[in-house]
Design a protein around this motif. Structure first.
Motif, PDB file in Angstrom:
ATOM      1  N   SER A 143       0.817  -1.216   0.000  1.00  0.00           N
ATOM      2  CA  SER A 143       0.000   0.000   0.000  1.00  0.00           C
ATOM      3  C   SER A 143       0.847   1.260   0.000  1.00  0.00           C
ATOM      4  O   SER A 143       0.321   2.357  -0.177  1.00  0.00           O
ATOM      5  CB  SER A 143      -0.940   0.003   1.212  1.00  0.00           C
ATOM      6  N   ASN A 156      -1.063   4.707  -1.116  1.00  0.00           N
ATOM      7  CA  ASN A 156      -2.222   4.524  -1.984  1.00  0.00           C
ATOM      8  C   ASN A 156      -3.520   4.527  -1.165  1.00  0.00           C
ATOM      9  O   ASN A 156      -3.560   4.046  -0.035  1.00  0.00           O
ATOM     10  CB  ASN A 156      -2.119   3.197  -2.749  1.00  0.00           C
ATOM     11  N   GLN A 157      -4.563   5.054  -1.733  1.00  0.00           N
ATOM     12  CA  GLN A 157      -5.915   5.040  -1.171  1.00  0.00           C
ATOM     13  C   GLN A 157      -6.082   5.922   0.060  1.00  0.00           C
ATOM     14  O   GLN A 157      -7.192   6.028   0.568  1.00  0.00           O
ATOM     15  CB  GLN A 157      -6.339   3.598  -0.815  1.00  0.00           C
ATOM     16  N   TRP A 193       1.325   5.109   6.944  1.00  0.00           N
ATOM     17  CA  TRP A 193      -0.070   5.553   6.990  1.00  0.00           C
ATOM     18  C   TRP A 193      -0.267   6.644   8.045  1.00  0.00           C
ATOM     19  O   TRP A 193      -1.002   7.602   7.827  1.00  0.00           O
ATOM     20  CB  TRP A 193      -0.991   4.373   7.285  1.00  0.00           C
TER      21      TRP A 193
END
Length: 758
Positions: A143, A156-157, A193
């Motif tokens: 990710s 990502n996202q 994150w």
């Protein structure tokens, strides 16, 4: 002829004159009620102005840090910390500040990604992830995409998830923590994150900790804040032990290479399975050099919330606090023992108690619901036989032992929740079969309290027995609240630290028990007074209850205080006779609204970090986000109502009252005619707990708890009123039903005794 005089022209008095006459008439006829409401308002204002500020920590760290390092080990609990297996964690716990971490987020189960996002936002956030076979999925390394030209990375996202959280939960801004320090380093996928901006960019990123100590030291000092993901702990014991050893070894390298004047925080950021737990949190450096971690948002020593970690980091770095943060900076309270094995064992026991309570509460309430419904079913034919025992059918009346059994069972059910509050004096959660230990201890306490109540003076008097039973609930809950709500916290009749670490006062069950018991005790006691003195007693008891419930140092439940104010005003108005009318409800609602305004104004005058739930709601309302808070409260009402077994008991109580007790053969109408103050107590208890629950996002839970107290008492009133009627009619002997030959003095002070035969 004499001319007839024209009739004098009649003119209506001026509207001001009419208003003055109306005011004088109201003052003459209702001055006692006006005085009662005035006393409530005065007490409410004093309570609001003097007692509303939130609990401030006893001591705050005075040091500041040049760097902050947050190490996340999802799933880490105090039961994992061991002198031999995890020496680094043990040493940090010995020299740093420690506490239990509640990892509540916006997700029903806080998985690792939910924990990292909540850390980033400083507010409850969610990734909308799903459990896989009852376990949380790990944060995928794929990710995070590392930029080829520099040390930055892109998640990502994250931008999509940030927009979703912003839309569904107004005020939640993922990326608030890294945005407050301008430069943030992420290590590992979870660290990326948490360190990413709302657009997904990470200033500095490394997939793993560098092996070279110098390179590791450079990485930890490149930005003022570094967030490190040491990996998710497996649920299985064998794999978990190995993962703990590896994480502790990596943590040792961080401790050796950390910059001087740095704050190091180690936290179990999330659960790893569907079973929730309290997790370990340690702070070392930056003023955190011993003692218990706490925060004004929790109001309890040794507890932090996940949303408190981000404000703690920002405060240690002496940066401006972002507005989206809902948590508050941690502080230190002295009192931690130098016996570290005992400290670790205590924290592990706290986690075990919270997990056991979470698992047992619904089963306990389900058993209580079945017991209450069984009492209603068993008592219905007994009431019917008492009514018909002296009639034309000559049906045999129930025996004195049947009469005693129904009364004893009703008293036992009514005392179950107060007994469940006391059961936490017994460490039932440490037993191998904790649920069996809980039920056995509760049964012993219930039987003991029931025996004491049935041996009390005036036990054969409906009012005397009801006063005694109600006083048990008042004394148990009030004594607990006045001594710090120790039994409410992680108690069967309280709330759970896993999802209520920010609650330091009354829980929904405790409020329901206290409000209902207080209303019944005060109103039943007022029945023995002259009519014009009843309201005074009820208001005095109500002021005490409002202080217990509304003070943030005690009950910390402003919604409950508002509901109790309305209930007290209604009960005071109905104590002299009469039913619930729109005018009475309107005046009582005005009193509750006045208290709400007073509490809101006092809370809004406090610093933002010290505001309670009511002040936060009002601030959001004036700031344009009130619609979201109202929606959250309504959603919480629905979830609390649907997910609690006491809702079934409440519905059964309504059905039992409507089909049995309020019928001519039920006896409750007769009892209400005999004892108008007791009737006022029932109405006040229902209104207070219903309003308090709905305004506080607790749904029907408080009124369900009140039904556990009030419906058995209503059954006792109805049964004994029917029995006394048959004795007075000469159809039965007093010994047949264990009642006195003469009724209690109903309104002897007024020279009138009235009995309704309906």
């Amino acid at each position: 002829m004499t001319a007839k005089k024209a009739p004098a022209e009649t003119t209506k008095p001026h509207w001001r004159l009419r208003a003055a006459r109306h005011g004088r008439r109201l003052a003459r006829d209702h001055w006692r009620l006006v005085a009662a409401w005035a006393v409530v308002a005065v007490i409410a204002v004093v309570t609001a102005s003097q007692l509303l500020p939130g609990r401030a920590p006893s001591e705050t760290p005075t040091g500041r840090a040049d760097y902050a390092i947050v190490v996340g080990i999802p799933g880490l609990r105090w039961g994992d910390v061991d002198r031999e297996a995890t020496p680094t964690l043990w040493e940090l716990a010995s020299t740093g500040s420690v506490g239990s971490l509640s990892v509540e987020s916006a997700a029903s189960t806080t998985c690792p990604l939910d924990g990292w996002l909540t850390l980033s936002a400083g507010s409850p956030a969610t990734s909308d992830g799903r459990l896989v076979d009852g376990a949380c999925p790990p944060v995928e390394p794929e990710s995070v995409e590392q930029a080829s030209e520099n040390a930055s990375a892109y998640v990502n996202q994250l931008e999509l998830i940030a927009n979703t959280n912003r839309q569904n939960q107004p005020g939640v801004e993922i990326g608030s923590l890294p945005g407050s320090v301008r430069c943030a380093t992420g290590v590992g996928p979870g660290g990326a994150w948490a360190a990413a901006s709302p657009t997904g960019r990470v200033d500095r990123y490394s997939p793993v900790l560098p092996e070279d100590p110098d390179a590791l030291a450079d990485l930890l000092s490149e930005c003022v804040m570094t967030i490190v993901d040491l990996g998710q702990l497996p649920a299985e014991d064998a794999d978990r032990d190995r993962a703990l050893e590896l994480a502790d070894a990596e943590l040792a390298r961080i401790v050796e290479s950390r910059p001087d004047e740095s704050l190091l925080m180690v936290a179990g950021l999330s659960d790893v399975t569907a079973a929730p737990h309290l997790h370990a949190v340690i702070a070392h450096g930056g003023g955190f050099d011993g003692g218990w971690l706490t925060a004004s948002g929790t109001g309890r020593e040794g507890y932090l919330r996940l949303v408190d970690l981000a404000p703690t980091v920002v405060a240690a770095l002496d940066r401006p606090m972002p507005r989206p943060f809902t948590g508050v900076a941690a502080a230190v309270v002295d009192g931690k023992s130098d016996d570290i094995p005992a400290v670790v064992a205590q924290l592990a026991d706290v986690d075990a108690e919270a997990a056991a309570q979470q698992d047992a509460i619904m089963r306990f309430l389900s058993i209580l619901t079945v017991a209450g419904l069984a009492l209603f079913i068993a008592a219905s034919p007994v009431l019917h036989r008492i009514r018909r025992g002296a009639g034309t059918h000559h049906q045999k009346p129930p025996t004195v032992w049947t009469f005693r059994a129904v009364v004893s069972a009703a008293v036992a059910v009514s005392l179950t929740l107060p007994a469940a509050t006391l059961v936490d004096f017994v460490p039932w959660w440490r037993a191998e079969h904790s649920m069996i230990a809980l039920m056995a201890a509760t049964v012993v306490i219930v039987l003991t309290l029931t025996a004491l109540v049935l041996m009390a003076p005036k036990r054969r008097s409906p009012m005397g027995l009801m006063i005694t039973v109600s006083l048990v609930g008042v004394v148990v809950v009030a004594a607990d609240v006045l001594t710090g709500s120790r039994l409410q916290f992680d108690g069967i009749a309280g709330y759970n630290a896993l999802n209520s670490a920010g609650n330091a006062g009354l829980g929904p069950l405790g409020f329901g028990v206290f409000a209902a018991s207080l209303m019944m005790a005060a109103c039943c006691a007022a029945q023995g007074l002259q009519r014009h003195h009843r309201a005074v007693l009820i208001v005095l008891a109500g002021c005490f209850g409002i202080w217990i419930v509304g003070s943030p140092y005690l009950g910390d439940d402003p919604a409950g205080a508002v509901g109790l104010t309305v209930g007290v005003c209604l009960a005071a108005g109905m104590a002299r006779g009469g039913w619930l009318t729109f005018a009475r409800f309107a005046w009582a609602s005005f009193a509750g609204l006045g208290l709400l305004v007073a509490l809101s104004i006092a809370d809004l005058t406090r610093d933002e970090a010290q505001r309670g739930a009511l002040g936060g709601f009002m601030a959001d309302l004036f700031g344009g986000a009130g619609g979201g808070r109202v929606r959250e409260t309504l959603e919480a009402d629905v979830l609390a109502t649907v997910g609690n077994p006491l809702t079934v008991l409440l519905l059964g109580s309504i059905l039992f009252a409507w089909v049995v007790l309020l019928r001519p053969s039920g006896g409750l109408k007769r009892a209400f005619g005999l004892y108008p103050s007791a009737r006022a107590g029932f109405v006040g208890a229902v209104v207070a707990t219903l309003l308090g629950g709905m305004l506080g996002g607790q749904g029907f839970v408080p009124v369900g708890a009140a039904a556990v107290i009030t419906m058995p008492l209503a059954l006792i009133m109805a049964q004994r009123s029917l029995a006394r009627a048959q004795v007075r009619d000469g159809g039965l002997e007093p010994a047949d039903l264990e009642v006195s030959a003469q009724p209690e003095s109903i309104d002897a002070a007024d020279g009138v005794t009235v009995e309704s035969r309906g």
